[in-house]
Design a protein around this motif. Sequence first.
Motif, PDB file in Angstrom:
ATOM      1  N   SER A 166     -48.223  51.056   8.632  1.00 29.68           N
ATOM      2  CA  SER A 166     -47.181  52.071   8.476  1.00 29.68           C
ATOM      3  C   SER A 166     -45.850  51.467   8.035  1.00 29.68           C
ATOM      4  CB  SER A 166     -46.999  52.847   9.786  1.00 29.68           C
ATOM      5  OG  SER A 166     -46.662  51.964  10.846  1.00 29.68           O
ATOM      6  N   ASP A 172     -35.517  41.893  10.674  1.00 29.78           N
ATOM      7  CA  ASP A 172     -35.655  43.308  10.324  1.00 29.78           C
ATOM      8  C   ASP A 172     -35.379  43.497   8.837  1.00 29.78           C
ATOM      9  OD1 ASP A 172     -36.204  43.893  12.938  1.00 29.78           O
ATOM     10  OD2 ASP A 172     -34.147  44.482  13.432  1.00 29.78           O
ATOM     11  N   LEU A 196     -46.600  43.367   6.836  1.00 28.40           N
ATOM     12  CA  LEU A 196     -46.289  44.614   7.532  1.00 28.40           C
ATOM     13  C   LEU A 196     -47.571  45.233   8.071  1.00 28.40           C
ATOM     14  CD1 LEU A 196     -44.078  46.104   4.651  1.00 28.40           C
ATOM     15  CD2 LEU A 196     -43.334  44.537   6.434  1.00 28.40           C
ATOM     16  N   ASP A 197     -47.416  46.104   9.069  1.00 31.64           N
ATOM     17  CA  ASP A 197     -48.599  46.845   9.518  1.00 31.64           C
ATOM     18  C   ASP A 197     -48.845  48.011   8.567  1.00 31.64           C
ATOM     19  OD1 ASP A 197     -46.841  48.898  10.169  1.00 31.64           O
ATOM     20  OD2 ASP A 197     -46.992  48.606  12.333  1.00 31.64           O
ATOM     21  N   THR A 201     -44.186  48.611   9.209  1.00 30.99           N
ATOM     22  CA  THR A 201     -43.366  47.896  10.195  1.00 30.99           C
ATOM     23  C   THR A 201     -43.685  46.411  10.146  1.00 30.99           C
ATOM     24  OG1 THR A 201     -43.397  49.848  11.635  1.00 30.99           O
ATOM     25  CG2 THR A 201     -42.727  47.762  12.627  1.00 30.99           C
ATOM     26  N   PRO A 202     -42.682  45.517  10.043  1.00 32.94           N
ATOM     27  CA  PRO A 202     -42.952  44.076   9.975  1.00 32.94           C
ATOM     28  C   PRO A 202     -43.693  43.580  11.208  1.00 32.94           C
ATOM     29  CG  PRO A 202     -40.674  44.540   9.357  1.00 32.94           C
ATOM     30  CD  PRO A 202     -41.235  45.815   9.907  1.00 32.94           C
ATOM     31  N   ILE A 203     -44.707  42.731  10.989  1.00 30.39           N
ATOM     32  CA  ILE A 203     -45.485  42.158  12.092  1.00 30.39           C
ATOM     33  C   ILE A 203     -45.553  40.633  11.967  1.00 30.39           C
ATOM     34  CG2 ILE A 203     -46.881  44.218  12.510  1.00 30.39           C
ATOM     35  CD1 ILE A 203     -49.091  42.957  10.813  1.00 30.39           C
ATOM     36  N   GLU A 233     -53.131  56.248  10.516  1.00 33.37           N
ATOM     37  CA  GLU A 233     -52.305  55.240   9.853  1.00 33.37           C
ATOM     38  C   GLU A 233     -52.972  54.771   8.564  1.00 33.37           C
ATOM     39  OE1 GLU A 233     -50.138  51.884  12.039  1.00 33.37           O
ATOM     40  OE2 GLU A 233     -51.761  50.809  11.020  1.00 33.37           O
ATOM     41  N   GLU A 244     -49.958  56.788  15.921  1.00 32.75           N
ATOM     42  CA  GLU A 244     -50.353  55.840  16.963  1.00 32.75           C
ATOM     43  C   GLU A 244     -51.517  56.327  17.813  1.00 32.75           C
ATOM     44  OE1 GLU A 244     -47.315  56.925  16.449  1.00 32.75           O
ATOM     45  OE2 GLU A 244     -45.970  55.232  16.064  1.00 32.75           O
ATOM     46  N   ARG A 248     -34.731  54.080   0.304  1.00 32.19           N
ATOM     47  CA  ARG A 248     -35.877  54.609   1.043  1.00 32.19           C
ATOM     48  C   ARG A 248     -36.577  55.593   0.131  1.00 32.19           C
ATOM     49  NH1 ARG A 248     -35.636  53.668   6.527  1.00 32.19           N
ATOM     50  NH2 ARG A 248     -36.917  55.486   6.967  1.00 32.19           N
ATOM     51  N   ARG A 263     -44.900  58.603  16.492  1.00 28.63           N
ATOM     52  CA  ARG A 263     -44.575  59.242  15.221  1.00 28.63           C
ATOM     53  C   ARG A 263     -45.766  60.052  14.714  1.00 28.63           C
ATOM     54  NH1 ARG A 263     -43.076  55.174  10.867  1.00 28.63           N
ATOM     55  NH2 ARG A 263     -45.006  54.233  11.654  1.00 28.63           N
TER      56      ARG A 263
END
Length: 479
Positions: A91, A100, A88-89, A93-95, A226, A57, A106, A40
Motif C-alpha cells: 500500500s 519517511d 515499500l509494502d 508504506t516504507p518497510i 491490499e 488491513e 500526491r 484504512r
Amino acid sequence: MKEYQTITEISGPLVFAEVDESIGYDEMVEIETADGRELRGQVLESADDLVAIQVFEGTSGIDRDASVRFTGETLKMPVTEDLLGRVLDGSGTPIDGGPDIVPDERHDIVGEAINPVSREYPEEFIQTGVSAIDGMNTLVRGQKLPIFSASGLPHSELALQIARQATVPEEDEESDDGEGSEFAVVFGAMGITQEEANEFMADFERTGALERSVVFMNLADDPAVERTVTPRMALTTAEYLAFEKGYHVLTILTDMTNYCEALREIGAAREEVPGRRGYPGYMYTDLAQLYERAGRIDGREGSVTQIPILTMPGEDDTHPIPDLTGYITEGQIVMDRDLDSKGLEPPVNVLPSLSRLMDDGIGEGLTREDHGDLKDQLFAAYAEGEDLRDLVNIVGREALSETDNKYLDFADRFEAEFIDQGYQTNRDIEETLDIGWELISLLPKTELNRIGEDLIEEYYVEDPSVDADTDSEEAPADD
C-alpha cells in the motif's frame, strides 16, 4: 469528516455501513476499532443509504462499535524521485527502515488515461540481455509483454535477470548529460511468500539494482484487498518517473494470478454473480486498466514498459487469466516445463512466444540489419527440428535424410547454446545475433530461404561438416 457508528455487517474483507449522505466511489475511509486501532479502507460500492468498504488491513478486530469516517478523497500515492532505492509494502508504506518519504506530489492511483492521439508508437529496442527475448521476441519501449509461466517454473529468476540487465542502448541516448536516458525499474510483487521476498531483495542488493529501483512488496499473508492496490501504486510511481522526470521505466508485476485471485475473493464477499471459473465478469476491464498504463506520450522523454508475470493455473493457456491477458497485451513470453526439466536457463519456449511489436523495434539503426531475416530463419529451423523430433520417435533417426538430421542437430544446439545462457549471463544483441548465425550455419545454404542473399553473403559461414556431408551425398551421383 462525519463519523458513523453504523456498521451493519462484516463479510470477509468487507464492512457494510449505513450512511445518510452521498459517498463517492473509491473514497478513502478511516476505521477506528474499539481498542483504538486505526485501519484504512476504500469504498467499493455506494448506495443511497449503504456503503461497502474494503479494508486494507483486514477486518479482524472490527465490530459494530467501530467508528467509520469518510475522508472525501480517493487513495493517492506520494511520489518523488527519492523513491528510487526504496522498498515499500503493497500500500506504499516504507518497510526498509529508511527515512519517511517527503513527496513532491500526491497522485491518484487510478491514473489518467493516455489520449490515443498523444501516444507514440513503441519502436525503440530494449536490451534485456536474454537471447530468447532479444533475438526472437524483442521487447520495445512502451510495450506490454507478459511472461506466461506455471507453478514451480523459475519466472522469478527471469524477472530478476531482466530487472538487473535491461538497458537503454547507448546510441539512443538523447543528450550528453544523460537526461532522458536513465533506466529505472518499478517492481511490484503481489502475494509472494516471505522466502521469495528475501530472494528478490538479496538479488537487488547484491547486484546494486536496488539503487535504480522502487520495490513494492505484498506478501502472501497480507490482506487480499491490499493486493488490488499494489499494481496501481507501482504504475502510478512508474508514470511519475517516466512522464514527469524523464526516466525510461521498466515495470515488472508478479504475480498477476494472485491479483486476480484477490479480485475473485472480493467478488465472492460482495456476492457478485461470477463469470468464467468464478472470476468477476469485469476482470477483463480491470486488467485492461492496468495493462494499458504502458506506453509513450508525444513530447515526453520517458516511457513505461510493462512485463506482467502470471502463473497459468494447471498450465492451461485457455484459463481466464492468461486468456484475457493475451487479448490486451502485445504478445507473450512462454516458459516451458519440458525445457526446464532439461536444465535450460531460462526455459523460454520461443515457438509459442510472440512479440507483436518486434518488427518495429529491430533492424538497421535499432539492432542490426540482419536481425529480422535471421529471426525468421531461426524460428523456421527450430520448428522443423521440433516436428522431426516427433517423427524420430516413430521411425528412428536412421530413417531420416542427412538434411533432416541437420535440423535435429540444429534444434539440440539451439536449445543448448542460444536459449540456455544462465541467469547471470548478460548478452548484448551483437552476441545474440552472432550465436544465431553460428547455429544457422549448421544448415546447408540451400535451406536458408528466409534470409536475403546479400545477408547470407555477409554473415553465413558454412560449417565444415556441411561441406563434408554434401560431398558424401554427391559422390554416388558423380560415379
